[in-house]
Design an enzyme around this catalytic site. Sequence first.
Site, PDB file in Angstrom:
ATOM      1  N   GLU A  39       0.826  -1.213   0.000  1.00 42.50           N
ATOM      2  CA  GLU A  39       0.000   0.000   0.000  1.00 42.50           C
ATOM      3  C   GLU A  39       0.856   1.258   0.000  1.00 42.50           C
ATOM      4  OE1 GLU A  39      -3.056   0.352  -0.562  1.00 42.50           O
ATOM      5  OE2 GLU A  39      -3.696  -1.736  -0.449  1.00 42.50           O
ATOM      6  N   THR A  45       1.641   5.436  -7.622  1.00 41.37           N
ATOM      7  CA  THR A  45       2.379   4.559  -8.538  1.00 41.37           C
ATOM      8  C   THR A  45       1.460   3.436  -9.007  1.00 41.37           C
ATOM      9  OG1 THR A  45       4.268   4.970  -7.063  1.00 41.37           O
ATOM     10  CG2 THR A  45       4.617   3.412  -8.832  1.00 41.37           C
ATOM     11  N   TYR A 120      -6.354   6.493   4.470  1.00 40.28           N
ATOM     12  CA  TYR A 120      -6.566   5.433   3.481  1.00 40.28           C
ATOM     13  C   TYR A 120      -5.737   4.193   3.826  1.00 40.28           C
ATOM     14  CZ  TYR A 120      -5.696   2.406  -0.394  1.00 40.28           C
ATOM     15  OH  TYR A 120      -5.535   1.268  -1.137  1.00 40.28           O
ATOM     16  N   ASP A 138      -9.547   4.872  -2.138  1.00 43.49           N
ATOM     17  CA  ASP A 138      -8.457   5.336  -2.999  1.00 43.49           C
ATOM     18  C   ASP A 138      -9.061   5.886  -4.289  1.00 43.49           C
ATOM     19  OD1 ASP A 138      -9.299   3.058  -4.323  1.00 43.49           O
ATOM     20  OD2 ASP A 138      -7.285   2.263  -4.651  1.00 43.49           O
ATOM     21  N   CYS A 201     -19.044  -1.118 -18.838  1.00 49.51           N
ATOM     22  CA  CYS A 201     -20.267  -1.137 -18.034  1.00 49.51           C
ATOM     23  C   CYS A 201     -21.091  -2.403 -18.273  1.00 49.51           C
ATOM     24  CB  CYS A 201     -21.110   0.099 -18.336  1.00 49.51           C
ATOM     25  SG  CYS A 201     -20.281   1.657 -17.896  1.00 49.51           S
TER      26      CYS A 201
END
Length: 354
Positions: A39, A45, A120, A138, A201
Amino acid sequence: MQIPSAYALLDWYDRHRRTLPWRSGPGQSADPYHVWLSEIMLQQTTVKAVIPYYLRFLEKFPTVEALAAAERDDVLAAWAGLGYYSRARNLHACAAAVVALGGFPDTTEELLKLPGVGSYTAAAIAAIAFNVPVVPVDGNVERITSRLFAVESPLPGARKELTRLARELNNAQEAQQRPSDFAQALFDLGASLCSPRSPACGLCPWQPHCEGQRTGLAPSLPRRAAKKDKPVRYGVHFLVLDNAGNILLRKRPETGLLAAMTELPGTDWLTTPWTWPEAARHAPLNTGWKKSDDVQHVFTHFTLHLHVYATHIDKFSNSSLKSGFLAQKNMLADVSLPSVMMKCIRSGLKVLSP
């Protein structure tokens, strides 16, 4: 709007989950060290860029205890190239704090007390490693949420609203029973079907509940406020190479941008270009310099333009080493060189090639 089905997302995840080196297999408990390390590396990145760094880093520091016991310069060297080097310094400090505690805390509140761990990251570790039913928000989760609820307010102003809405996504019993999988399912959905451009979708398990897809807004969400032009800074750096293949380097200050990293000797980075007479006063040697290709590097808050000059000498004198140290040009991977300095070194070496 109706909250989409957690069961539908988890069913999709069970069939399409990504295989990642830091991710545990189905039914297995995640290693908090692996989750935390990945994380921190993934901030700003991409997954593709992180994987080789993660594998090399884990080989060098296989446990949080090994990382805590390492020299900081070794950690910075292993991190070099990933950017945002304060993360590496915090990583080292955090490892020491975790070892002092006897292991990683298992609540978001206690995780937030660790160096370099924000809201986060604390939520991601708590959810993935300790099955705490929280939603780590995030960029992927912001994008999913903005489309599900058709939030047209632009980022970053909409961030507070998106975080509030995202936290409602795991209210269902299925999500509460599988917090680790639910958090990672959100990440995978955003990284694959609900991608920034051309979202798929028609394949999405949440399509029936997506207001953005119903209204045709999905591809344009999330909206972002217009970016301001980045300011520009200018600098000059000098590469000196001797017959033995040594390059003269020095350490940057302990605070500020690229703190404690290694660089070529040179000037400060100013808002106006340097003239050669001004820059030459910062050269490590009074010798003939060859101008090489300029280097441009983009930081978060500014763009950097660098002139690079290079020279070849027979041997370094003791006086020339008073403010720096030598490193073999073939061993630079062992030195904590940020990517901008590697660009400068490659530029300088090119002009010295026969």
